[in-house]
Design a protein around this motif. Sequence first.
Motif, mmCIF file in Angstrom:
data_model
loop_
_atom_site.group_PDB
_atom_site.id
_atom_site.type_symbol
_atom_site.label_atom_id
_atom_site.label_comp_id
_atom_site.label_asym_id
_atom_site.label_seq_id
_atom_site.Cartn_x
_atom_site.Cartn_y
_atom_site.Cartn_z
ATOM 1 N N LYS A 129 -0.807 9.331 6.964
ATOM 2 C CA LYS A 129 -0.951 7.989 6.374
ATOM 3 C C LYS A 129 0.023 7.717 5.240
ATOM 4 N N ARG A 130 0.516 8.761 4.603
ATOM 5 C CA ARG A 130 1.295 8.580 3.382
ATOM 6 C C ARG A 130 2.648 7.914 3.665
ATOM 7 N N ARG A 131 2.931 6.871 2.924
ATOM 8 C CA ARG A 131 4.206 6.168 3.067
ATOM 9 C C ARG A 131 5.223 6.728 2.076
ATOM 10 N N LEU A 132 6.485 6.614 2.441
ATOM 11 C CA LEU A 132 7.531 7.079 1.539
ATOM 12 C C LEU A 132 7.498 6.257 0.246
ATOM 13 N N PRO A 133 7.786 6.887 -0.890
ATOM 14 C CA PRO A 133 7.743 6.141 -2.158
ATOM 15 C C PRO A 133 8.932 5.220 -2.355
ATOM 16 N N VAL A 134 9.940 5.356 -1.517
ATOM 17 C CA VAL A 134 11.177 4.582 -1.655
ATOM 18 C C VAL A 134 11.421 3.815 -0.357
ATOM 19 N N SER A 135 11.848 2.580 -0.476
ATOM 20 C CA SER A 135 12.099 1.781 0.724
ATOM 21 C C SER A 135 13.424 2.179 1.369
ATOM 22 N N LEU A 136 13.548 1.846 2.618
ATOM 23 C CA LEU A 136 14.759 2.146 3.378
ATOM 24 C C LEU A 136 15.997 1.611 2.670
ATOM 25 N N GLU A 137 15.877 0.444 2.080
ATOM 26 C CA GLU A 137 17.017 -0.197 1.431
ATOM 27 C C GLU A 137 17.486 0.563 0.191
ATOM 28 N N HIS A 153 0.822 -1.215 0.000
ATOM 29 C CA HIS A 153 0.000 0.000 0.000
ATOM 30 C C HIS A 153 0.855 1.264 0.000
ATOM 31 N N ASP A 154 0.330 2.311 -0.642
ATOM 32 C CA ASP A 154 0.988 3.625 -0.605
ATOM 33 C C ASP A 154 0.588 4.416 0.634
ATOM 34 N N VAL A 199 16.409 18.486 8.228
ATOM 35 C CA VAL A 199 16.078 18.343 6.817
ATOM 36 C C VAL A 199 15.061 17.220 6.710
ATOM 37 N N SER A 200 13.912 17.492 6.090
ATOM 38 C CA SER A 200 12.859 16.466 6.057
ATOM 39 C C SER A 200 13.115 15.439 4.963
ATOM 40 N N MET A 201 12.767 14.204 5.253
ATOM 41 C CA MET A 201 12.908 13.136 4.277
ATOM 42 C C MET A 201 12.046 13.411 3.052
ATOM 43 N N GLU A 202 10.871 14.019 3.253
ATOM 44 C CA GLU A 202 10.006 14.352 2.110
ATOM 45 C C GLU A 202 10.722 15.276 1.141
ATOM 46 N N ASP A 203 11.476 16.249 1.681
ATOM 47 C CA ASP A 203 12.186 17.182 0.806
ATOM 48 C C ASP A 203 13.369 16.523 0.125
ATOM 49 N N LEU A 204 14.051 15.638 0.810
ATOM 50 C CA LEU A 204 15.165 14.925 0.189
ATOM 51 C C LEU A 204 14.692 14.058 -0.965
ATOM 52 N N LEU A 205 13.476 13.547 -0.868
ATOM 53 C CA LEU A 205 12.935 12.667 -1.915
ATOM 54 C C LEU A 205 12.093 13.416 -2.939
ATOM 55 N N GLY A 206 11.944 14.737 -2.775
ATOM 56 C CA GLY A 206 11.177 15.523 -3.736
ATOM 57 C C GLY A 206 9.689 15.244 -3.711
ATOM 58 N N ILE A 207 9.154 14.834 -2.546
ATOM 59 C CA ILE A 207 7.724 14.525 -2.427
ATOM 60 C C ILE A 207 6.916 15.815 -2.457
ATOM 61 N N VAL A 208 5.787 15.796 -3.147
ATOM 62 C CA VAL A 208 4.959 16.991 -3.317
ATOM 63 C C VAL A 208 3.964 17.153 -2.173
ATOM 64 N N ASP A 209 3.322 16.079 -1.746
ATOM 65 C CA ASP A 209 2.250 16.165 -0.745
ATOM 66 C C ASP A 209 2.820 16.239 0.665
#
Length: 656
Positions: A627-635, A236-237, A602-612
Amino acid sequence: MDPYAKAQTLGIQTEYIDGSGHRRVTTPEALTAILDALPPQTPRRIVADPVVIRAGHGTRDGTRDGGRTQLSEAAQLPVRWKIMNGTGVLAQGETHERSVTWPSGLPEGVHRLQLSDVSGSEELPLLVAPERAFGGEFDRCWVIAVQLYGVRSARNWGIGDFTDLEGLLAFANRLGADGIGLNPLHALFDDRPGDCSPYSPNSRLFLNALYVDVEKIAEFHIDAETQAALAQLRSHDMVDYVGVAALKWRALRAAFAAFKANPGLGRWQDFEDYRKEHGALLTRFACFEVIRHKLNTPWWEWPDEWRQPNDAACGKLRRARDSAAEVEFIEFVQWTADRQLGACQALAHKLGMRVGLYLDVAVGVQSDGFDAWNEQTAISRHLGVGAPPDPLNTAGQDWGLAGFNAAGLEQRAFEPFRQMLRASMHHAGAIRLDHAFGLKRLYLVPRGFGPANGAYVLMPFEALLAATAQESVANRCVVIGEDLGTVPEGFREQMNGWGIWSYLVMMFETDDHGVFRNADYYLPNALVTFNTHDLSTYAGWRSFSDLKTKRALGIDPGETDEGRWRALGQLDEVLRRHDIHSHAFYSVASFLARTRSRIMAVSMEDLLGIVDQPNIPGTVYEHPNWKRRLPVSLEHLASAIDIDALKRATRERSHA
């Protein structure tokens, strides 16, 4: 007595200027409801406020003493005083002047002060505190801010957990960061998994069990049915809180049964040690949860025996054949969560990270939760904490949370507040107090009234700062106060004077013309960040996505498209002034790294370029908050982030 006159004697501000510059007056009906919800209190005659002594604090003439307190004009001289703690009288004396000079060398802590004159006596708390809160043992560093629930990994159960947190710490350490900043980890309601806001806790004294890595429990063995369900939860996303909770709580029960049958080496003794360490508070929490599940009604509708905390009743419940195992299970879950979180901070120390865990503390609790039941004097369930109208929230806000009240805290010698701090600092190198203005005044909204019809209620600011300094030094934990919004006069100066750091958000650090402040404007004792979980991500801000989303939801974003274009231009301008000729997020990080502020987040959302953004204030079901999960896994984080650009941006405050 007229409610406005009564309010004035109790430190309730019945009119105020809101964030848009409008004068507002609380209606008589709302004010009466606020007064009725507060514990009975009699204004003091000799000394109005709790007495605070700062250990080693010098007097104006350079000498050292225990401090001095002015007596009110109503006091009739001479005034006799006596300082007591649990073991007896610490000091006593008499003054024939309008002040009392306290003896030096009093032990740190919260004591009781008795004052008397010919007209009577009164008692109030006296706090002996360190001169300042713990200041940290580093110059400048940086941390990565993460919403733990949203972390995706190959092994977790559809929600980030404490093993993922260990992985994040190791990842951050390789980048030269000194810690991970997290959303609140407070206990929520296990039977209401859809109510997932980490800022609306059941209790700030215990942990959210959904962050436990069940597979890490020594006695647990995963079964085929659980294994089969995990693939869907991981895909799930959004975090499927209902599905995750059902699976994880069933697994925790299986782990507990296995633990009871055959605990691993030394683990039963460690469990017993944890129970002894937390004592009656843990028993109360476990019993509260058992009764709450059994009756399924708010605690104020429970039978008389349980409407107030009752240690004798808890003892019986803990021994009863039909409930003993359930009480022990809840204690087991909290022990497991505590030990797993503790292992994360231990790893950070082992890696030499100078902060480790930077944890968030919610401003209040749910009125039907454990803390509100356990502290009915210090917390009123009839009053909601919120904020008056401002440009970002023109209707005002009622966060649906119950907060501390001044009279109740003083009657309880500030123990509920210190207990909350202690729980939050236990496994943290730094904490952030959400809405730190609540230390000086809380905007309280009576149940049944709109958020524009609240009132500011004054808090014992100096005493709360003293208690914060006590716990900060005892736990060696930096304290950051979230001081955004309408700032009471002198608030930041007094807070900073006690060693409580500010929280500086670049989005808001502009002058009256919208020009972004230069890097040298930022305070040293502060955490600096571009945004917060309640604001747009950098990618969302540049793309106007936050404005579009709010308008689609019928929310006034408080900003026009033209205003946003101007802000983008001003951002480019401040970066150019600092010889930064790109407006990629790493350029913004480079600017923030040059500020004097000692922690940069520094937020993880900004490092990953997340919009929401993680949360849109003023919404509940209209947006997938929390609820929103990161689009990229820890690995795969290392390949999704421009590591070289990040290291260049942060090199002057990195440890590697």
